[in-house]
Design an enzyme around this catalytic site. Structure first.
Site, PDB file in Angstrom:
ATOM      1  N   GLY A  14      45.072  24.285 -18.305  1.00 36.72           N
ATOM      2  CA  GLY A  14      44.660  25.575 -18.861  1.00 36.72           C
ATOM      3  C   GLY A  14      44.217  25.565 -20.313  1.00 36.72           C
ATOM      4  O   GLY A  14      44.287  26.586 -20.991  1.00 36.72           O
ATOM      5  N   ASN A  16      41.135  25.252 -21.406  1.00 39.14           N
ATOM      6  CA  ASN A  16      39.935  26.102 -21.534  1.00 39.14           C
ATOM      7  C   ASN A  16      40.313  27.582 -21.533  1.00 39.14           C
ATOM      8  O   ASN A  16      39.763  28.367 -22.301  1.00 39.14           O
ATOM      9  CB  ASN A  16      38.931  25.792 -20.425  1.00 39.14           C
ATOM     10  CG  ASN A  16      38.063  24.602 -20.778  1.00 39.14           C
ATOM     11  OD1 ASN A  16      37.207  24.695 -21.650  1.00 39.14           O
ATOM     12  ND2 ASN A  16      38.314  23.470 -20.138  1.00 39.14           N
ATOM     13  N   LEU A  92      40.056  23.691  -8.911  1.00 42.79           N
ATOM     14  CA  LEU A  92      39.633  22.622  -8.012  1.00 42.79           C
ATOM     15  C   LEU A  92      39.275  23.077  -6.597  1.00 42.79           C
ATOM     16  O   LEU A  92      38.693  22.315  -5.831  1.00 42.79           O
ATOM     17  CB  LEU A  92      40.728  21.542  -7.946  1.00 42.79           C
ATOM     18  CG  LEU A  92      41.007  20.851  -9.298  1.00 42.79           C
ATOM     19  CD1 LEU A  92      42.170  19.882  -9.182  1.00 42.79           C
ATOM     20  CD2 LEU A  92      39.762  20.125  -9.811  1.00 42.79           C
ATOM     21  N   LYS A  93      39.629  24.305  -6.246  1.00 41.21           N
ATOM     22  CA  LYS A  93      39.310  24.779  -4.891  1.00 41.21           C
ATOM     23  C   LYS A  93      37.905  25.373  -4.841  1.00 41.21           C
ATOM     24  O   LYS A  93      37.455  25.979  -5.811  1.00 41.21           O
ATOM     25  CB  LYS A  93      40.300  25.881  -4.484  1.00 41.21           C
ATOM     26  CG  LYS A  93      41.622  25.377  -3.994  1.00 41.21           C
ATOM     27  CD  LYS A  93      41.703  25.508  -2.493  1.00 41.21           C
ATOM     28  CE  LYS A  93      42.692  24.617  -1.806  1.00 41.21           C
ATOM     29  NZ  LYS A  93      43.641  23.863  -2.573  1.00 41.21           N
ATOM     30  N   ILE A  95      35.266  28.097  -3.963  1.00 36.53           N
ATOM     31  CA  ILE A  95      35.341  29.555  -3.828  1.00 36.53           C
ATOM     32  C   ILE A  95      34.612  29.952  -2.546  1.00 36.53           C
ATOM     33  O   ILE A  95      33.443  29.609  -2.365  1.00 36.53           O
ATOM     34  CB  ILE A  95      34.678  30.260  -5.045  1.00 36.53           C
ATOM     35  CG1 ILE A  95      35.338  29.818  -6.368  1.00 36.53           C
ATOM     36  CG2 ILE A  95      34.710  31.771  -4.896  1.00 36.53           C
ATOM     37  CD1 ILE A  95      36.766  30.254  -6.569  1.00 36.53           C
ATOM     38  N   ASN A 109      31.425  28.650 -13.892  1.00 35.64           N
ATOM     39  CA  ASN A 109      32.187  27.408 -13.835  1.00 35.64           C
ATOM     40  C   ASN A 109      31.833  26.556 -15.053  1.00 35.64           C
ATOM     41  O   ASN A 109      30.706  26.608 -15.551  1.00 35.64           O
ATOM     42  CB  ASN A 109      31.839  26.634 -12.555  1.00 35.64           C
ATOM     43  CG  ASN A 109      32.647  25.359 -12.411  1.00 35.64           C
ATOM     44  OD1 ASN A 109      33.852  25.321 -12.683  1.00 35.64           O
ATOM     45  ND2 ASN A 109      31.992  24.284 -11.995  1.00 35.64           N
ATOM     46  N   HIS A 111      31.650  22.526 -16.223  1.00 36.76           N
ATOM     47  CA  HIS A 111      31.654  21.167 -15.687  1.00 36.76           C
ATOM     48  C   HIS A 111      31.522  20.198 -16.862  1.00 36.76           C
ATOM     49  O   HIS A 111      30.655  20.391 -17.717  1.00 36.76           O
ATOM     50  CB  HIS A 111      30.504  20.987 -14.696  1.00 36.76           C
ATOM     51  CG  HIS A 111      30.546  19.653 -14.011  1.00 36.76           C
ATOM     52  ND1 HIS A 111      31.465  19.374 -13.020  1.00 36.76           N
ATOM     53  CD2 HIS A 111      29.828  18.533 -14.198  1.00 36.76           C
ATOM     54  CE1 HIS A 111      31.293  18.125 -12.618  1.00 36.76           C
ATOM     55  NE2 HIS A 111      30.304  17.591 -13.317  1.00 36.76           N
ATOM     56  N   ASP A 152      29.390  22.675  -7.915  1.00 35.40           N
ATOM     57  CA  ASP A 152      28.706  22.381  -9.184  1.00 35.40           C
ATOM     58  C   ASP A 152      27.215  22.703  -9.128  1.00 35.40           C
ATOM     59  O   ASP A 152      26.369  21.952  -9.622  1.00 35.40           O
ATOM     60  CB  ASP A 152      28.904  20.895  -9.575  1.00 35.40           C
ATOM     61  CG  ASP A 152      30.371  20.567  -9.819  1.00 35.40           C
ATOM     62  OD1 ASP A 152      31.085  21.440 -10.327  1.00 35.40           O
ATOM     63  OD2 ASP A 152      30.786  19.443  -9.497  1.00 35.40           O
ATOM     64  N   GLU A 181      33.908  21.572 -24.777  1.00 31.04           N
ATOM     65  CA  GLU A 181      34.195  22.620 -23.784  1.00 31.04           C
ATOM     66  C   GLU A 181      34.889  23.809 -24.449  1.00 31.04           C
ATOM     67  O   GLU A 181      34.595  24.969 -24.163  1.00 31.04           O
ATOM     68  CB  GLU A 181      35.098  22.076 -22.672  1.00 31.04           C
ATOM     69  CG  GLU A 181      34.447  21.037 -21.789  1.00 31.04           C
ATOM     70  CD  GLU A 181      35.376  20.621 -20.648  1.00 31.04           C
ATOM     71  OE1 GLU A 181      35.855  21.492 -19.924  1.00 31.04           O
ATOM     72  OE2 GLU A 181      35.620  19.404 -20.495  1.00 31.04           O
TER      73      GLU A 181
HETATM   74  C1  GRF Z   1      37.997  20.495 -17.913  1.00 31.92           C
HETATM   75  O1  GRF Z   1      37.535  19.269 -18.370  1.00 31.92           O
HETATM   76  C2  GRF Z   1      36.964  21.167 -17.040  1.00 31.92           C
HETATM   77  O2  GRF Z   1      35.661  20.922 -17.436  1.00 31.92           O
HETATM   78  C3  GRF Z   1      37.208  20.495 -15.722  1.00 31.92           C
HETATM   79  O3  GRF Z   1      38.619  20.377 -15.642  1.00 31.92           O
HETATM   80  C4  GRF Z   1      39.167  20.329 -16.948  1.00 31.92           C
HETATM   81  C5  GRF Z   1      40.160  21.439 -17.032  1.00 31.92           C
HETATM   82  O4  GRF Z   1      40.931  21.379 -18.189  1.00 31.92           O
HETATM   83  N1  GRF Z   1      36.551  21.192 -14.657  1.00 31.92           N
HETATM   84  P1  GRF Z   1      41.876  22.599 -18.584  1.00 31.92           P
HETATM   85  O5  GRF Z   1      42.751  22.924 -17.383  1.00 31.92           O
HETATM   86  O6  GRF Z   1      41.020  23.753 -18.983  1.00 31.92           O
HETATM   87  O7  GRF Z   1      42.706  22.091 -19.721  1.00 31.92           O
END
Ligand code: GRF
Length: 217
Positions: A14, A16, A92-93, A95, A109, A111, A152, A181
């Site tokens: 988490g 991000n 990861l799931k 949608i 999303n 990536h 993606d 990110e």
């Molecule tokens: C990030 O690198 C995102 O781009 C990828 O999974 C990671 C998630 O990190 N899809 P976090 O859970 O936000 O720390």
């Protein structure tokens, strides 16, 4: 302008989510995260959200008899929390199409590479960075996009390049990309609140100021 409401879907750590939350707390974004949904009951993101008093829910298709009932349940949660946009942040799931249809061009999303390269089924977590290094490309980066029913895939909103160094391990690269990110996601969320993103067929256009594009760490 009123507040825009966001749900964050996340499967793990988490970071991000936190970067978006912190930008909101700092007053950079006229928006609010009104709920967090994770498919993993023990995901650190759920406890982080609870500590911050953000409603946090564990919802996985496995808890439901059918995809339809799962979508109904999640859609009801989203409606209850007045959600305008869904932000996938390390989710990861896949949608379900039925949920995408309820939020057309409203699900974003992130990536950790430059799509359309190094994306799609199987390209998640450290595997993305391993593939980038194995291919020997000199730039990776960050992509934010609206989702469609393919992994993606969907209209790209924002991209930023990140240099791949000769001696990078996948973990080094993942760490460097993650720093970008954390700058890019809050920025795109702000753009959505400002109404600066338009979608035309499969592409987007940006009507904000050009200097918004640059990232300095
Ligand atoms: C990030 O690198 C995102 O781009 C990828 O999974 C990671 C998630 O990190 N899809 P976090 O859970 O936000 O720390």
């Amino acid at each position: 302008m009123g507040q825009t409401s966001f749900a964050v879907f996340a499967s793990g750590r988490g970071s991000n989510f936190l970067s978006i939350y912190e930008a909101m707390q700092a007053g950079d974004i006229q928006g609010e995260i009104t709920c967090i949904i994770s498919d993993k009951s023990g995901a650190p993101v759920l406890s982080k959200a609870s500590e911050l008093s953000i409603p946090a829910f564990h919802r996985s298709p496995k808890q439901f008899e059918s995809e339809e009932s799962y979508v109904e349940d999640v859609a009801a949660l989203l409606a209850e929390h007045h959600v305008d946009y869904i932000l996938l942040a390390g989710y990861l799931k896949k949608i379900p199409g039925a949920l995408i249809q309820r939020y057309p061009n409203k699900i974003v999303n992130i990536h950790p590479a430059l799509l359309p390269s190094f994306g799609g089924k199987g390209y998640y977590g450290i595997r993305v960075h391993e593939a980038v290094i194995a291919k020997g490309v000199k730039y990776s980066g960050v992509t934010l996009h609206f989702i469609d029913e393919k992994y993606d895939h969907g209209p790209i909103i924002y991209q930023y390049p990140v240099r791949v160094r000769d001696d990078d391990s996948p973990e080094d690269l993942a760490g460097r990309v993650l720093q970008y990110e954390h700058k890019a996601y809050p920025r795109v969320v702000r753009w959505l609140c400002q109404g600066w993103i338009q979608v035309h067929n499969q592409t987007t256009t940006f009507t904000g100021p050009e200097e918004e594009w640059e990232i300095t760490l």
